[in-house]
Design a protein around this motif. Structure first.
Motif, PDB file in Angstrom:
ATOM      1  N   ARG A  88      81.510 -10.446 112.524  1.00  0.00           N
ATOM      2  CA  ARG A  88      80.289 -10.892 113.210  1.00  0.00           C
ATOM      3  C   ARG A  88      79.081 -10.529 112.353  1.00  0.00           C
ATOM      4  O   ARG A  88      78.278  -9.684 112.696  1.00  0.00           O
ATOM      5  CB  ARG A  88      80.259 -10.292 114.611  1.00  0.00           C
ATOM      6  CG  ARG A  88      81.401 -10.868 115.450  1.00  0.00           C
ATOM      7  CD  ARG A  88      81.733 -10.082 116.670  1.00  0.00           C
ATOM      8  NE  ARG A  88      80.648  -9.964 117.609  1.00  0.00           N
ATOM      9  CZ  ARG A  88      80.707  -9.180 118.682  1.00  0.00           C
ATOM     10  NH1 ARG A  88      81.801  -8.482 118.942  1.00  0.00           N
ATOM     11  NH2 ARG A  88      79.677  -9.090 119.493  1.00  0.00           N
ATOM     12  N   ARG A  89      78.990 -11.203 111.226  1.00  0.00           N
ATOM     13  CA  ARG A  89      78.064 -10.862 110.150  1.00  0.00           C
ATOM     14  C   ARG A  89      76.596 -10.879 110.577  1.00  0.00           C
ATOM     15  O   ARG A  89      75.850  -9.956 110.252  1.00  0.00           O
ATOM     16  CB  ARG A  89      78.290 -11.817 108.970  1.00  0.00           C
ATOM     17  CG  ARG A  89      77.488 -11.479 107.748  1.00  0.00           C
ATOM     18  CD  ARG A  89      77.866 -12.383 106.575  1.00  0.00           C
ATOM     19  NE  ARG A  89      77.143 -12.023 105.385  1.00  0.00           N
ATOM     20  CZ  ARG A  89      75.958 -12.524 105.057  1.00  0.00           C
ATOM     21  NH1 ARG A  89      75.377 -13.414 105.828  1.00  0.00           N
ATOM     22  NH2 ARG A  89      75.361 -12.123 103.957  1.00  0.00           N
ATOM     23  N   GLU A  90      76.150 -11.924 111.249  1.00  0.00           N
ATOM     24  CA  GLU A  90      74.722 -12.025 111.600  1.00  0.00           C
ATOM     25  C   GLU A  90      74.291 -10.915 112.549  1.00  0.00           C
ATOM     26  O   GLU A  90      73.232 -10.319 112.366  1.00  0.00           O
ATOM     27  CB  GLU A  90      74.399 -13.408 112.167  1.00  0.00           C
ATOM     28  CG  GLU A  90      74.544 -14.525 111.149  1.00  0.00           C
ATOM     29  CD  GLU A  90      73.755 -14.276 109.866  1.00  0.00           C
ATOM     30  OE1 GLU A  90      72.578 -13.884 109.943  1.00  0.00           O
ATOM     31  OE2 GLU A  90      74.333 -14.468 108.775  1.00  0.00           O
ATOM     32  N   GLU A  91      75.102 -10.633 113.550  1.00  0.00           N
ATOM     33  CA  GLU A  91      74.805  -9.517 114.456  1.00  0.00           C
ATOM     34  C   GLU A  91      74.796  -8.200 113.691  1.00  0.00           C
ATOM     35  O   GLU A  91      73.937  -7.344 113.923  1.00  0.00           O
ATOM     36  CB  GLU A  91      75.848  -9.427 115.571  1.00  0.00           C
ATOM     37  CG  GLU A  91      75.815 -10.523 116.591  1.00  0.00           C
ATOM     38  CD  GLU A  91      76.957 -10.364 117.578  1.00  0.00           C
ATOM     39  OE1 GLU A  91      76.759  -9.682 118.606  1.00  0.00           O
ATOM     40  OE2 GLU A  91      78.048 -10.910 117.296  1.00  0.00           O
ATOM     41  N   GLN A 115      70.726   6.359 102.328  1.00  0.00           N
ATOM     42  CA  GLN A 115      71.421   5.699 101.226  1.00  0.00           C
ATOM     43  C   GLN A 115      72.747   5.097 101.683  1.00  0.00           C
ATOM     44  O   GLN A 115      73.097   3.981 101.279  1.00  0.00           O
ATOM     45  CB  GLN A 115      71.630   6.675 100.060  1.00  0.00           C
ATOM     46  CG  GLN A 115      70.334   7.134  99.417  1.00  0.00           C
ATOM     47  CD  GLN A 115      69.497   5.962  98.925  1.00  0.00           C
ATOM     48  OE1 GLN A 115      69.987   5.117  98.197  1.00  0.00           O
ATOM     49  NE2 GLN A 115      68.251   5.911  99.333  1.00  0.00           N
ATOM     50  N   ALA A 116      73.475   5.805 102.517  1.00  0.00           N
ATOM     51  CA  ALA A 116      74.733   5.269 103.044  1.00  0.00           C
ATOM     52  C   ALA A 116      74.488   4.022 103.874  1.00  0.00           C
ATOM     53  O   ALA A 116      75.212   3.026 103.760  1.00  0.00           O
ATOM     54  CB  ALA A 116      75.450   6.341 103.868  1.00  0.00           C
ATOM     55  N   CYS A 117      73.466   4.063 104.693  1.00  0.00           N
ATOM     56  CA  CYS A 117      73.119   2.907 105.516  1.00  0.00           C
ATOM     57  C   CYS A 117      72.706   1.724 104.637  1.00  0.00           C
ATOM     58  O   CYS A 117      73.128   0.582 104.871  1.00  0.00           O
ATOM     59  CB  CYS A 117      72.012   3.279 106.489  1.00  0.00           C
ATOM     60  SG  CYS A 117      71.611   1.971 107.652  1.00  0.00           S
ATOM     61  N   ARG A 118      71.900   1.976 103.627  1.00  0.00           N
ATOM     62  CA  ARG A 118      71.483   0.915 102.700  1.00  0.00           C
ATOM     63  C   ARG A 118      72.695   0.321 101.972  1.00  0.00           C
ATOM     64  O   ARG A 118      72.753  -0.885 101.749  1.00  0.00           O
ATOM     65  CB  ARG A 118      70.460   1.448 101.698  1.00  0.00           C
ATOM     66  CG  ARG A 118      69.105   1.721 102.300  1.00  0.00           C
ATOM     67  CD  ARG A 118      68.204   0.545 102.063  1.00  0.00           C
ATOM     68  NE  ARG A 118      66.942   0.756 102.751  1.00  0.00           N
ATOM     69  CZ  ARG A 118      66.329  -0.189 103.419  1.00  0.00           C
ATOM     70  NH1 ARG A 118      66.829  -1.405 103.468  1.00  0.00           N
ATOM     71  NH2 ARG A 118      65.198   0.050 104.019  1.00  0.00           N
ATOM     72  N   ARG A 119      73.658   1.151 101.599  1.00  0.00           N
ATOM     73  CA  ARG A 119      74.881   0.643 100.960  1.00  0.00           C
ATOM     74  C   ARG A 119      75.655  -0.254 101.922  1.00  0.00           C
ATOM     75  O   ARG A 119      76.161  -1.306 101.531  1.00  0.00           O
ATOM     76  CB  ARG A 119      75.765   1.791 100.478  1.00  0.00           C
ATOM     77  CG  ARG A 119      75.370   2.364  99.126  1.00  0.00           C
ATOM     78  CD  ARG A 119      76.424   3.315  98.569  1.00  0.00           C
ATOM     79  NE  ARG A 119      76.750   4.422  99.465  1.00  0.00           N
ATOM     80  CZ  ARG A 119      76.058   5.550  99.564  1.00  0.00           C
ATOM     81  NH1 ARG A 119      74.985   5.745  98.827  1.00  0.00           N
ATOM     82  NH2 ARG A 119      76.435   6.504 100.381  1.00  0.00           N
ATOM     83  N   ASN A 120      75.752   0.175 103.170  1.00  0.00           N
ATOM     84  CA  ASN A 120      76.426  -0.647 104.176  1.00  0.00           C
ATOM     85  C   ASN A 120      75.746  -2.007 104.295  1.00  0.00           C
ATOM     86  O   ASN A 120      76.409  -3.046 104.300  1.00  0.00           O
ATOM     87  CB  ASN A 120      76.424   0.043 105.541  1.00  0.00           C
ATOM     88  CG  ASN A 120      77.301   1.269 105.593  1.00  0.00           C
ATOM     89  OD1 ASN A 120      78.189   1.452 104.766  1.00  0.00           O
ATOM     90  ND2 ASN A 120      77.044   2.128 106.563  1.00  0.00           N
ATOM     91  N   LEU A 121      74.435  -1.986 104.390  1.00  0.00           N
ATOM     92  CA  LEU A 121      73.666  -3.226 104.503  1.00  0.00           C
ATOM     93  C   LEU A 121      73.901  -4.121 103.294  1.00  0.00           C
ATOM     94  O   LEU A 121      74.159  -5.327 103.437  1.00  0.00           O
ATOM     95  CB  LEU A 121      72.175  -2.909 104.673  1.00  0.00           C
ATOM     96  CG  LEU A 121      71.214  -4.099 104.683  1.00  0.00           C
ATOM     97  CD1 LEU A 121      71.553  -5.087 105.791  1.00  0.00           C
ATOM     98  CD2 LEU A 121      69.778  -3.593 104.816  1.00  0.00           C
ATOM     99  N   ALA A 122      73.836  -3.558 102.106  1.00  0.00           N
ATOM    100  CA  ALA A 122      74.027  -4.341 100.884  1.00  0.00           C
ATOM    101  C   ALA A 122      75.417  -4.965 100.829  1.00  0.00           C
ATOM    102  O   ALA A 122      75.568  -6.126 100.420  1.00  0.00           O
ATOM    103  CB  ALA A 122      73.781  -3.465  99.652  1.00  0.00           C
ATOM    104  N   ARG A 123      76.416  -4.219 101.243  1.00  0.00           N
ATOM    105  CA  ARG A 123      77.783  -4.743 101.235  1.00  0.00           C
ATOM    106  C   ARG A 123      77.937  -5.922 102.188  1.00  0.00           C
ATOM    107  O   ARG A 123      78.577  -6.919 101.861  1.00  0.00           O
ATOM    108  CB  ARG A 123      78.771  -3.640 101.598  1.00  0.00           C
ATOM    109  CG  ARG A 123      78.901  -2.571 100.525  1.00  0.00           C
ATOM    110  CD  ARG A 123      79.799  -1.432 100.947  1.00  0.00           C
ATOM    111  NE  ARG A 123      81.161  -1.897 101.149  1.00  0.00           N
ATOM    112  CZ  ARG A 123      82.044  -1.281 101.930  1.00  0.00           C
ATOM    113  NH1 ARG A 123      81.709  -0.178 102.562  1.00  0.00           N
ATOM    114  NH2 ARG A 123      83.261  -1.745 102.061  1.00  0.00           N
ATOM    115  N   VAL A 124      77.339  -5.808 103.371  1.00  0.00           N
ATOM    116  CA  VAL A 124      77.440  -6.902 104.340  1.00  0.00           C
ATOM    117  C   VAL A 124      76.615  -8.094 103.876  1.00  0.00           C
ATOM    118  O   VAL A 124      77.064  -9.244 103.967  1.00  0.00           O
ATOM    119  CB  VAL A 124      77.029  -6.426 105.759  1.00  0.00           C
ATOM    120  CG1 VAL A 124      77.009  -7.585 106.752  1.00  0.00           C
ATOM    121  CG2 VAL A 124      77.981  -5.329 106.243  1.00  0.00           C
ATOM    122  N   GLU A 125      75.428  -7.832 103.333  1.00  0.00           N
ATOM    123  CA  GLU A 125      74.606  -8.936 102.789  1.00  0.00           C
ATOM    124  C   GLU A 125      75.356  -9.680 101.687  1.00  0.00           C
ATOM    125  O   GLU A 125      75.244 -10.906 101.582  1.00  0.00           O
ATOM    126  CB  GLU A 125      73.273  -8.403 102.262  1.00  0.00           C
ATOM    127  CG  GLU A 125      72.297  -8.045 103.346  1.00  0.00           C
ATOM    128  CD  GLU A 125      71.006  -7.442 102.822  1.00  0.00           C
ATOM    129  OE1 GLU A 125      69.984  -7.583 103.517  1.00  0.00           O
ATOM    130  OE2 GLU A 125      71.001  -6.812 101.738  1.00  0.00           O
TER     131      GLU A 125
END
Length: 130
Positions: A88-91, A115-125
């Motif tokens: 559920r990528r967009e959510e 930094q961990a959160c930013r990495r998570n975001l980058a991976r999903v993006e």
């Protein structure tokens, strides 16, 4: 950490019942326990049970702490990653962006949690499989 997920789940359920009885259903301790229970369920691959726990935890934390609190950001990150794993990528992206912004504003851009959160975001993006 010991892989005793079922035993831990039972203990979280018992703690949740106690906190709800003692403090009421919208207390911060209920939110913390729900977040931990959701993480346990997610580790077991039980996404459909974890999601409502994360959502309720996030709602309680928003009400108790506000949108700008790091605990609110952390739970938004956790829910976002659960949704990303469920496809559920967009959510997921909306929650991960909220989490990254919240954590960065609350605790500093170079903090390991940010930094961990930013990495998570980058991976999903990037469309990586989580």
């Amino acid at each position: 950490g010991q892989g005793k997920y079922i035993e831990a789940e039972e203990l979280y359920q018992r703690a949740l019942a106690v906190f709800e009885r003692v403090h009421g259903p919208d207390h911060y301790d209920v939110a913390v326990t729900l977040n931990n229970l959701a993480a346990n369920l997610a580790a077991q691959g039980r996404t459909s049970r974890a999601e409502p726990c994360y959502r309720r935890s996030l709602a309680i934390k928003r009400a108790c702490l506000g949108d700008g609190h790091p605990d609110t950001g952390t739970t938004a990150n956790n829910l976002g990653m659960l949704l990303a794993r469920a496809g559920r990528r967009e959510e997921a992206l909306a929650l991960l962006r909220e989490a990254a912004t919240t954590l960065e504003a609350a605790i500093a851009a170079n903090h390991p949690r940010v930094q961990a959160c930013r990495r998570n975001l980058a991976r999903v993006e990037a469309g990586e499989t989580i």
